[in-house]
Design an enzyme around this catalytic site. Structure first.
Site, PDB file in Angstrom:
ATOM      1  CD  GLN A  18      -2.929  -0.936   2.375  1.00 37.40           C
ATOM      2  OE1 GLN A  18      -2.630  -1.476   3.425  1.00 37.40           O
ATOM      3  NE2 GLN A  18      -4.024  -0.212   2.229  1.00 37.40           N
ATOM      4  CB  CYS A  74      -9.082  -0.973   2.092  1.00 36.39           C
ATOM      5  SG  CYS A  74      -7.377  -1.218   1.571  1.00 36.39           S
ATOM      6  CG  LEU A  75      -5.818   3.248   5.454  1.00 40.77           C
ATOM      7  CD1 LEU A  75      -4.459   3.294   6.142  1.00 40.77           C
ATOM      8  CD2 LEU A  75      -6.674   4.439   5.855  1.00 40.77           C
ATOM      9  CG  HIS A 115      -3.523  -5.115   1.395  1.00 39.22           C
ATOM     10  ND1 HIS A 115      -3.974  -4.431   0.293  1.00 39.22           N
ATOM     11  CD2 HIS A 115      -4.256  -4.641   2.441  1.00 39.22           C
ATOM     12  CE1 HIS A 115      -4.941  -3.580   0.650  1.00 39.22           C
ATOM     13  NE2 HIS A 115      -5.141  -3.700   1.956  1.00 39.22           N
TER      14      HIS A 115
HETATM   15 NI    NI Z   1      -6.505  -2.614   3.118  1.00 38.10          NI
END
Ligand code: NI
Length: 169
Positions: free
Chosen positions: A51, A95-96, A141
């Protein structure tokens, strides 16, 4: 410590299968610190290295309620689920990397995770409740899987339309 930019969909790095880390050195410790700072600032309860554009198997998690409890930051290198319960739980996830989208996801209610900690030691931890959900979401992820990938295609298309509409503002 420094804040890291958080990638959002449809960045292709969020679909990558991440590589295991060979050891926990100063670079990895710094990355843990920066990821935790970035997660707390967002704010979020978990963050995975892809991320922030790092395609390595590292996650950070803290599901404590910061108003009432002391922080409990967890950083896990090469985390893997070594047991999952037959019992399932439905949790509303976000989720960011998919801001402002939330949906119910069904996952095993309890898990046992094996990982390498900041000191380079192998650890095992049992988790249930929100911690179990969060650990599974973050490990996903590392395999290029997002929480919306657990939804039916109908539901996923609905939330993606909502997301794209919100993004266009
Ligand atoms: Ni996430």
């Amino acid at each position: 410590m420094s804040l890291l930019p958080i990638l959002t969909i449809p960045d292709t790095r969020l679909k990558a299968k991440c590589k295991p880390l060979d050891n926990v050195d100063g670079r990895v410790a710094d990355l843990m610190d920066n990821m935790l700072e970035t997660m707390y600032k967002a704010p979020g309860i978990g963050l995975a290295a892809p991320q922030v554009g790092i395609l390595e198997r590292l996650i950070v998690v803290d599901v404590t309620d910061h108003k009432n409890e002391k922080p409990n930051p967890l950083a896990m290198v090469n985390p893997e689920l070594i047991w999952t319960s037959d019992e399932l739980a439905v949790t509303q996830e976000g989720c960011l990397s998919i801001p402002e989208i939330y949906a119910d996801v069904t996952r095993p209610a309890q898990v046992r995770v094996r990982y390498v900690d900041r000191a380079g030691e192998v650890q095992e931890m049992d988790a249930d409740g929100l911690l179990a959900t969060c650990i599974q979401h973050e490990i996903d992820h590392l395999n290029g899987v997002l929480f919306i990938d657990h939804l039916s295609s109908l539901k996923r298309n609905m939330v993606l339309r909502k997301y794209n509409k919100a993004k266009r503002g």
